[in-house]
Design a protein around this motif. Structure first.
Motif, PDB file in Angstrom:
ATOM      1  N   LYS A 171      11.131  10.249   4.641  1.00 42.75           N
ATOM      2  CA  LYS A 171       9.912   9.873   5.369  1.00 42.75           C
ATOM      3  C   LYS A 171       9.480   8.441   5.025  1.00 42.75           C
ATOM      4  O   LYS A 171       9.045   7.690   5.905  1.00 42.75           O
ATOM      5  CB  LYS A 171       8.789  10.856   5.067  1.00 42.75           C
ATOM      6  N   THR A 172       9.603   8.056   3.763  1.00 45.33           N
ATOM      7  CA  THR A 172       9.213   6.700   3.353  1.00 45.33           C
ATOM      8  C   THR A 172      10.163   5.673   3.980  1.00 45.33           C
ATOM      9  O   THR A 172       9.729   4.658   4.518  1.00 45.33           O
ATOM     10  CB  THR A 172       9.223   6.572   1.820  1.00 45.33           C
ATOM     11  N   TRP A 173      11.464   5.943   3.922  1.00 47.36           N
ATOM     12  CA  TRP A 173      12.453   5.024   4.480  1.00 47.36           C
ATOM     13  C   TRP A 173      12.249   4.857   5.984  1.00 47.36           C
ATOM     14  O   TRP A 173      12.432   3.754   6.520  1.00 47.36           O
ATOM     15  CB  TRP A 173      13.857   5.523   4.165  1.00 47.36           C
ATOM     16  N   ALA A 174      11.851   5.923   6.665  1.00 49.31           N
ATOM     17  CA  ALA A 174      11.610   5.847   8.110  1.00 49.31           C
ATOM     18  C   ALA A 174      10.460   4.892   8.443  1.00 49.31           C
ATOM     19  O   ALA A 174      10.460   4.257   9.499  1.00 49.31           O
ATOM     20  CB  ALA A 174      11.318   7.240   8.665  1.00 49.31           C
ATOM     21  N   LYS A 175       9.503   4.770   7.536  1.00 47.40           N
ATOM     22  CA  LYS A 175       8.376   3.844   7.743  1.00 47.40           C
ATOM     23  C   LYS A 175       8.768   2.408   7.404  1.00 47.40           C
ATOM     24  O   LYS A 175       8.256   1.459   8.007  1.00 47.40           O
ATOM     25  CB  LYS A 175       7.185   4.255   6.870  1.00 47.40           C
ATOM     26  N   VAL A 176       9.649   2.248   6.447  1.00 48.41           N
ATOM     27  CA  VAL A 176      10.008   0.937   5.928  1.00 48.41           C
ATOM     28  C   VAL A 176      11.104   0.266   6.768  1.00 48.41           C
ATOM     29  O   VAL A 176      11.004  -0.911   7.120  1.00 48.41           O
ATOM     30  CB  VAL A 176      10.457   1.082   4.450  1.00 48.41           C
ATOM     31  N   LYS A 177      12.132   1.013   7.091  1.00 50.35           N
ATOM     32  CA  LYS A 177      13.339   0.455   7.712  1.00 50.35           C
ATOM     33  C   LYS A 177      13.074  -0.364   8.979  1.00 50.35           C
ATOM     34  O   LYS A 177      13.677  -1.431   9.152  1.00 50.35           O
ATOM     35  CB  LYS A 177      14.340   1.576   7.991  1.00 50.35           C
ATOM     36  N   PRO A 178      12.189   0.052   9.885  1.00 49.35           N
ATOM     37  CA  PRO A 178      11.974  -0.736  11.114  1.00 49.35           C
ATOM     38  C   PRO A 178      11.386  -2.131  10.853  1.00 49.35           C
ATOM     39  O   PRO A 178      11.396  -2.975  11.747  1.00 49.35           O
ATOM     40  CB  PRO A 178      10.992   0.105  11.926  1.00 49.35           C
ATOM     41  N   GLU A 181      20.805  10.633  -6.135  1.00 44.58           N
ATOM     42  CA  GLU A 181      21.253  11.158  -4.840  1.00 44.58           C
ATOM     43  C   GLU A 181      20.345  12.281  -4.359  1.00 44.58           C
ATOM     44  O   GLU A 181      20.030  12.362  -3.162  1.00 44.58           O
ATOM     45  CB  GLU A 181      22.710  11.638  -4.932  1.00 44.58           C
ATOM     46  N   ASN A 182      19.899  13.130  -5.256  1.00 42.72           N
ATOM     47  CA  ASN A 182      18.957  14.193  -4.870  1.00 42.72           C
ATOM     48  C   ASN A 182      17.650  13.599  -4.352  1.00 42.72           C
ATOM     49  O   ASN A 182      17.084  14.083  -3.367  1.00 42.72           O
ATOM     50  CB  ASN A 182      18.684  15.126  -6.048  1.00 42.72           C
ATOM     51  N   TYR A 183      17.175  12.547  -4.997  1.00 40.52           N
ATOM     52  CA  TYR A 183      15.969  11.863  -4.520  1.00 40.52           C
ATOM     53  C   TYR A 183      16.212  11.271  -3.133  1.00 40.52           C
ATOM     54  O   TYR A 183      15.381  11.390  -2.234  1.00 40.52           O
ATOM     55  CB  TYR A 183      15.533  10.772  -5.509  1.00 40.52           C
ATOM     56  N   ARG A 184      17.362  10.635  -2.933  1.00 45.38           N
ATOM     57  CA  ARG A 184      17.664  10.004  -1.639  1.00 45.38           C
ATOM     58  C   ARG A 184      17.776  11.034  -0.505  1.00 45.38           C
ATOM     59  O   ARG A 184      17.627  10.685   0.661  1.00 45.38           O
ATOM     60  CB  ARG A 184      18.950   9.175  -1.745  1.00 45.38           C
ATOM     61  N   LYS A 185      18.009  12.287  -0.842  1.00 50.13           N
ATOM     62  CA  LYS A 185      18.070  13.367   0.148  1.00 50.13           C
ATOM     63  C   LYS A 185      16.725  14.072   0.321  1.00 50.13           C
ATOM     64  O   LYS A 185      16.604  14.960   1.157  1.00 50.13           O
ATOM     65  CB  LYS A 185      19.132  14.394  -0.259  1.00 50.13           C
ATOM     66  N   SER A 186      15.732  13.672  -0.462  1.00 53.71           N
ATOM     67  CA  SER A 186      14.435  14.356  -0.445  1.00 53.71           C
ATOM     68  C   SER A 186      13.607  13.951   0.773  1.00 53.71           C
ATOM     69  O   SER A 186      13.790  12.881   1.365  1.00 53.71           O
ATOM     70  CB  SER A 186      13.645  14.027  -1.720  1.00 53.71           C
ATOM     71  N   ASP A 187      12.659  14.818   1.136  1.00 53.05           N
ATOM     72  CA  ASP A 187      11.730  14.520   2.228  1.00 53.05           C
ATOM     73  C   ASP A 187      10.944  13.246   1.927  1.00 53.05           C
ATOM     74  O   ASP A 187      10.677  12.446   2.831  1.00 53.05           O
ATOM     75  CB  ASP A 187      10.753  15.677   2.461  1.00 53.05           C
ATOM     76  N   ILE A 205       0.841  -1.206   0.000  1.00 49.19           N
ATOM     77  CA  ILE A 205       0.000   0.000   0.000  1.00 49.19           C
ATOM     78  C   ILE A 205       0.870   1.247   0.000  1.00 49.19           C
ATOM     79  O   ILE A 205       0.631   2.198  -0.756  1.00 49.19           O
ATOM     80  CB  ILE A 205      -0.969  -0.018   1.197  1.00 49.19           C
ATOM     81  N   LEU A 206       1.902   1.248   0.841  1.00 50.59           N
ATOM     82  CA  LEU A 206       2.814   2.392   0.903  1.00 50.59           C
ATOM     83  C   LEU A 206       3.497   2.613  -0.440  1.00 50.59           C
ATOM     84  O   LEU A 206       3.550   3.740  -0.950  1.00 50.59           O
ATOM     85  CB  LEU A 206       3.852   2.164   2.007  1.00 50.59           C
ATOM     86  N   PHE A 207       4.006   1.528  -1.047  1.00 49.28           N
ATOM     87  CA  PHE A 207       4.687   1.666  -2.333  1.00 49.28           C
ATOM     88  C   PHE A 207       3.742   2.228  -3.394  1.00 49.28           C
ATOM     89  O   PHE A 207       4.126   3.128  -4.150  1.00 49.28           O
ATOM     90  CB  PHE A 207       5.278   0.328  -2.800  1.00 49.28           C
ATOM     91  N   ASP A 208       2.528   1.712  -3.445  1.00 57.60           N
ATOM     92  CA  ASP A 208       1.558   2.211  -4.430  1.00 57.60           C
ATOM     93  C   ASP A 208       1.284   3.694  -4.238  1.00 57.60           C
ATOM     94  O   ASP A 208       1.037   4.415  -5.216  1.00 57.60           O
ATOM     95  CB  ASP A 208       0.247   1.429  -4.342  1.00 57.60           C
ATOM     96  N   SER A 209       1.324   4.162  -2.993  1.00 64.34           N
ATOM     97  CA  SER A 209       1.039   5.582  -2.740  1.00 64.34           C
ATOM     98  C   SER A 209       2.224   6.480  -3.095  1.00 64.34           C
ATOM     99  O   SER A 209       2.023   7.622  -3.509  1.00 64.34           O
ATOM    100  CB  SER A 209       0.613   5.801  -1.287  1.00 64.34           C
ATOM    101  N   VAL A 210       3.455   5.982  -2.953  1.00 59.31           N
ATOM    102  CA  VAL A 210       4.618   6.833  -3.238  1.00 59.31           C
ATOM    103  C   VAL A 210       5.157   6.665  -4.651  1.00 59.31           C
ATOM    104  O   VAL A 210       5.898   7.525  -5.130  1.00 59.31           O
ATOM    105  CB  VAL A 210       5.754   6.632  -2.209  1.00 59.31           C
ATOM    106  N   LYS A 211       4.771   5.600  -5.336  1.00 62.48           N
ATOM    107  CA  LYS A 211       5.293   5.369  -6.686  1.00 62.48           C
ATOM    108  C   LYS A 211       5.088   6.564  -7.616  1.00 62.48           C
ATOM    109  O   LYS A 211       6.050   6.986  -8.279  1.00 62.48           O
ATOM    110  CB  LYS A 211       4.676   4.101  -7.289  1.00 62.48           C
ATOM    111  N   PRO A 212       3.888   7.157  -7.696  1.00 62.96           N
ATOM    112  CA  PRO A 212       3.736   8.315  -8.589  1.00 62.96           C
ATOM    113  C   PRO A 212       4.617   9.490  -8.183  1.00 62.96           C
ATOM    114  O   PRO A 212       5.079  10.249  -9.039  1.00 62.96           O
ATOM    115  CB  PRO A 212       2.254   8.688  -8.467  1.00 62.96           C
ATOM    116  N   LEU A 213       4.860   9.643  -6.895  1.00 61.61           N
ATOM    117  CA  LEU A 213       5.703  10.733  -6.409  1.00 61.61           C
ATOM    118  C   LEU A 213       7.167  10.480  -6.764  1.00 61.61           C
ATOM    119  O   LEU A 213       7.890  11.413  -7.140  1.00 61.61           O
ATOM    120  CB  LEU A 213       5.537  10.898  -4.891  1.00 61.61           C
ATOM    121  N   ILE A 214       7.596   9.226  -6.670  1.00 60.99           N
ATOM    122  CA  ILE A 214       8.962   8.883  -7.078  1.00 60.99           C
ATOM    123  C   ILE A 214       9.133   9.149  -8.568  1.00 60.99           C
ATOM    124  O   ILE A 214      10.135   9.717  -9.003  1.00 60.99           O
ATOM    125  CB  ILE A 214       9.281   7.407  -6.746  1.00 60.99           C
TER     126      ILE A 214
END
Length: 109
Positions: A88-95, A78-84, A35-44
């Motif tokens: 924010k997405t990585w903070a939800k996924v990593k744990p 790299e610019n994407y990896r530094k983006s909000d 669900i998270l991936f589907d929501s962020v895919k268009p933004l990526i």
């Protein structure tokens, strides 16, 4: 070398950067992750330099996922990896990782 694949109107001569990320999640997180991936895919996809992004799930070990994204340059990635968005997405996924994520950046030949 000929022109590589690019979004319409974005022709380029440099090799495309392919980013592959392997993630191994707890089974309880799989549905939430999809669900998270589907929501962020268009933004990526709207990130500068992102040409495509896809999610793949292992055939038999359902907790293993790969993302494959194509970028016009390492700087764009790299610019994407530094983006909000990424932070924010990585903070939800990593744990939810069972094992540390693995990532490779490759140049299309």
């Amino acid at each position: 070398m000929g022109l590589d694949y690019a979004k319409p109107g974005k022709l380029k001569n440099n090799p495309m950067l392919v980013r592959i990320v392997k993630m191994h999640f707890a089974l309880i997180f799989i549905d939430d992750f999809k669900i998270l991936f589907d929501s962020v895919k268009p933004l990526i996809l709207n990130a500068d330099g992102c040409l495509s992004v896809q999610l793949l799930q292992h055939e038999t070990d359902l907790g293993i996922f790969f993302t494959i994204s194509n970028w016009q340059s390492a700087e764009d990635l790299e610019n994407y990896r530094k983006s909000d968005l990424f932070i924010k997405t990585w903070a939800k996924v990593k744990p939810n990782f069972i094992n540390k994520a693995e990532a490779w950046s490759l140049l299309e030949q």
